[in-house]
Design a protein around this motif. Structure first.
Motif, short mmCIF file in Angstrom:
data_model
loop_
_atom_site.label_atom_id
_atom_site.label_comp_id
_atom_site.label_asym_id
_atom_site.label_seq_id
_atom_site.Cartn_x
_atom_site.Cartn_y
_atom_site.Cartn_z
N ALA A 165 -5.34 -10.30 2.51
CA ALA A 165 -5.54 -8.96 2.15
C ALA A 165 -5.54 -8.27 3.49
N GLU A 166 -6.19 -8.77 4.36
CA GLU A 166 -6.12 -8.11 5.81
C GLU A 166 -5.01 -7.88 6.58
N LYS A 167 -3.95 -8.67 6.41
CA LYS A 167 -2.45 -8.49 6.67
C LYS A 167 -1.77 -7.70 6.06
N GLY A 168 -2.12 -7.68 4.82
CA GLY A 168 -1.45 -6.77 3.77
C GLY A 168 -2.02 -5.32 3.94
N VAL A 169 -2.95 -4.97 4.41
CA VAL A 169 -3.49 -3.76 4.50
C VAL A 169 -2.35 -3.06 5.35
N LYS A 170 -2.13 -3.46 6.52
CA LYS A 170 -1.44 -2.90 7.58
C LYS A 170 0.21 -2.67 6.81
N GLU A 171 0.77 -3.54 6.25
CA GLU A 171 1.77 -3.22 5.52
C GLU A 171 1.93 -2.09 4.49
N LEU A 172 0.49 -2.18 3.62
CA LEU A 172 0.49 -1.11 2.61
C LEU A 172 0.51 0.19 3.07
N THR A 173 -0.28 0.30 4.14
CA THR A 173 -0.50 1.61 4.78
C THR A 173 0.97 2.15 5.09
N TYR A 174 1.67 1.52 5.65
CA TYR A 174 3.34 2.05 5.89
C TYR A 174 3.75 2.26 4.34
N HIS A 175 3.56 1.51 3.49
CA HIS A 175 4.38 1.69 2.17
C HIS A 175 3.79 3.19 1.64
N ARG A 176 2.59 3.20 1.65
CA ARG A 176 1.86 4.38 1.12
C ARG A 176 2.36 5.54 1.74
N ASP A 177 2.45 5.71 3.12
CA ASP A 177 2.78 6.73 3.88
C ASP A 177 4.24 7.02 3.68
N TYR A 178 4.94 6.05 3.69
CA TYR A 178 6.53 6.43 3.39
C TYR A 178 6.74 7.25 2.14
N ALA A 179 5.89 6.64 1.03
CA ALA A 179 6.23 7.20 -0.31
C ALA A 179 5.65 8.53 -0.44
N ALA A 180 4.34 8.82 0.40
CA ALA A 180 3.85 10.24 0.48
C ALA A 180 4.78 11.02 1.01
#
Length: 289
Positions: A165-180
């Motif tokens: 999960a900790e590793k995924g947080v960094k990736e998902l932050t980018y995913h969310r920002d890209y979509a936003a």
């Protein structure tokens, strides 16, 4: 050393002339202590890992369908990278499931050899690919929800799941920002782009409620998804304001007799997706290369 083509270079780098066909992969959890912590039920932990892993696997498959279909080359690369991030998360989570339930099943066993009713992903991830507006709607909702879950899951009682999960947080932050960013560009852009963004949200919004409906497995060993609803709504409100959008007012699709993707009940699109995803493994069972 010079090579006549890129294939030779890849094969040499991996010391395997068949590398491009899928050999040479190691256990993604190699070197980690994968014993189940005291007080944690292994099969229950495995089921939770399958839920999160299936979400990532199925969403990743949908994203790869956008290769050669995105509006710009830059977005081809961005969407492909997001899909690869999720595929990496799926590998770790499915491998963790095999260690936790004691069966020793591999990530491939879970991905390619299970029937549809054994998949536990949310239905939002499996919806048939629509236009770019729908893609951004799905990615915005999915990444905002998953990021909130993973931020809390980093403190999991299972150190392996917490590290994933900790590793995924960094990736998902980018995913969310890209979509936003894209949601704002489309929503506050032309009349046509706003129409498509609005239609994309309308089409996927009936499946949003499922994301926050607690399943007993999630409550027992993971993060109660209902606990992240307030954060999800707040983030989307911050995106919708500059995008001049509002949450759709549509009724949720609650599944069959209240059962949803977490229970193995899926949309019609799921069968077609798995037929493609699993075609080689099903046609050549047990084959190695």
């Amino acid at each position: 050393m010079s090579f006549d083509n890129a294939y030779e270079a890849l094969a040499d780098a991996h010391d395997d002339s068949r590398w491009a066909f899928g050999t040479g992969f190691e256990d993604p959890l190699s070197g980690m202590d994968t014993s189940v912590p005291p007080g944690v039920d292994g099969p229950t932990l495995a089921q939770y890992c399958l839920m999160l892993g299936d979400d990532a696997l199925i969403m990743s498959h949908r994203l790869q369908e956008w290769c050669t279909n995105a509006p710009e080359l830059e977005d081809e690369v961005a969407i492909a990278n997001i899909g690869l991030d999720l595929l990496g998360q799926a590998r770790l989570l499915l491998a963790r499931a095999g260690k936790a339930d004691g069966t020793g099943r591999s990530e491939d066993d879970y991905a390619f050899l299970r029937p549809e009713h054994e998949f536990r992903n949310v239905r939002l991830a499996e919806l048939e690919r629509g236009d770019f507006g729908q893609l951004i709607a799905v990615l915005l909702v999915f990444s905002t929800w998953r990021l909130a879950l993973f931020q809390r899951l980093a403190a999991s009682v299972d150190p392996v799941l917490g590290a994933i999960a900790e590793k995924g947080v960094k990736e998902l932050t980018y995913h969310r920002d890209y979509a936003a960013r894209w949601a704002v560009r489309l929503g506050d852009g032309t009349a046509r782009s706003r129409e498509r963004m609005r239609a994309g949200l309308d089409g996927i919004w009936p499946y949003v409620e499922e994301l926050f409906t607690p399943h007993e497995i999630e409550v027992r060993v993971g993060v109660d998804p209902a606990s992240v609803r307030a954060e999800f709504d707040d983030v989307l409100a911050q995106v919708f304001a500059p995008a001049t959008l509002t949450p759709p007012e549509v009724a949720p699709r609650v599944g069959v007799a209240g059962r949803t993707g977490r229970d193995g009940v899926h949309t019609e699109a799921m069968g077609y997706l798995l037929a493609e995803l699993q075609s080689v493994a099903r046609a050549l069972p047990g084959a190695t290369w």
